[in-house]
Design a protein around this motif. Structure first.
Motif: not given
Length: 361
Positions: A176, A178-180, A188
């Motif tokens: 999994i 998730k990029n912000d 990441s």
């Protein structure tokens, strides 16, 4: 010399109507993709229609105000900028050391004489990359048959595209990402949770492509853990069995002790009851024995013995005394032993008569 400059200016005016400025001078990013924190080069190409490259002034400027950074090979900040001139190729190359986020998305200008080229150096996925600053590859955390990974790449660009492999098996579904946003770049977070099998010496690999560059995030060669895992399982099983057996043994010992205690209490009660009963029976037997021993025959025999021992003597008093003393005894025996007192009395009378007869004789 002045005549040549005048002729050059006149020639430029004439050529300006025929040749656009962007065809006479231009600049671009020399090497793509450029990588942040490394050296980046901008190359300015000057047209071959004119003599190059020391006849006129060369300049490099940057920013909204077009601040001068290099002029004719002289840098105003030698730690940050440097010009490389290639006369044969008619190029002037500006080197920007340790390219940072403050060096992008701003205009740069290259000028030669009256000609100049200016445009913004834009941050695009095709032109730039920001590589992870973390130490790679990471080590996996192995918990029995569970492989766990949770890492964060604090600053990357563009967004990473990652895959996970267990040997030849694609296990990307267990990964999994998730990029912000983090300023101009991205943060990441990668989470990987995977249950491995018993196969030995396979490699768990997680790789990410950032722009055009591939990175090995995890490259873990897993050793044979079956035996270790089995031994751990067997050890746990043995411990559990020992605990269960100990509990069962303690339970049975407790039950046996309680049963033994109850039997002991019952036995003591039984013995005490039996002892009391035997004592009462013995007392009753003693009384019965005493009563049964005092029978009319015994009394008669006793009386006869007294008579025989006192032959020739006046036995009347003795006989009377014995009869008087034996009469209550006979009555008590008759009462307890259900003896008919009248029979005893008749017998005693007969004996008295016999004794009188004996005395008279």
């Amino acid at each position: 010399m002045k005549i040549y400059k005048v002729l050059y200016v006149a020639l430029c005016i004439v050529c300006e109507t025929e040749t656009p400025v962007q065809d006479r001078i231009s600049w671009n990013l020399l090497k793509k993709p450029a990588v942040f924190t490394r050296d980046v080069q901008l190359e300015c190409t000057i047209s071959t229609e004119f003599p190059c490259c020391n006849e006129f002034t060369r300049k490099w400027s940057r920013g909204r105000r077009y601040d001068l950074v290099v002029m004719n090979g002289v840098s105003l900040n030698t730690a940050k900028y440097k010009e490389n001139l290639n006369i044969s190729a008619n190029t002037s190359t500006l080197t920007i050391y340790k390219f940072s986020e403050y060096d992008v998305d701003i205009p740069y200008e290259c000028s030669y004489g009256f000609d100049s080229a200016s445009h913004i150096l834009e941050l695009t996925e095709e032109n730039f990359e920001y590589h992870p600053e973390e130490m790679l590859p990471y080590n996996l955390t192995l918990e029995g048959h569970q492989v766990v990974l949770n890492i964060t790449l604090m600053k990357v660009y563009p967004a990473p595209i990652c895959t996970a492999m267990d040997g030849d098996i694609d296990v990307t579904d267990n990964l999994i990402i998730k990029n912000d946003e983090n300023g101009l770049f991205l943060r990441s977070n990668l989470r990987f949770n995977y249950t491995i099998n018993y196969v030995c010496h396979t490699t768990v690999e997680i790789s990410c492509r950032i722009g055009q560059t591939k990175f090995a995030i995890v490259n873990y060669s897993r050793p044979c853990i079956k035996e270790k895992y089995d031994s751990t399982v067997s050890l746990v099983t043995v411990r559990v069995m020992i605990i269960v057996c100990s509990i069962v043994i303690i339970f049975y010992i407790t039950v046996l002790l309680r049963m033994n205690y109850r039997l002991h209490v019952k036995r003591n009660k039984y013995l005490s009851t039996k002892t009391d009963g035997s004592n009462q029976e013995s007392k009753t037997d003693d009384r019965n024995n005493d009563d049964t021993n005092v029978t009319p025959q015994s009394v008669e025999m006793q009386r006869m013995s007294i008579v025989q021992s006192h032959e020739g003597m006046d036995l009347e008093p003795a006989v009377k005394h014995n009869v008087q003393h034996s009469q209550p005894l006979l009555q008590s025996v008759a009462k307890e032993g259900n003896i008919d007192t009248r029979v005893v009395t008749n017998k005693s009378r007969k004996k008295k008569k016999r004794l009188k007869t004996i005395q008279s004789v």
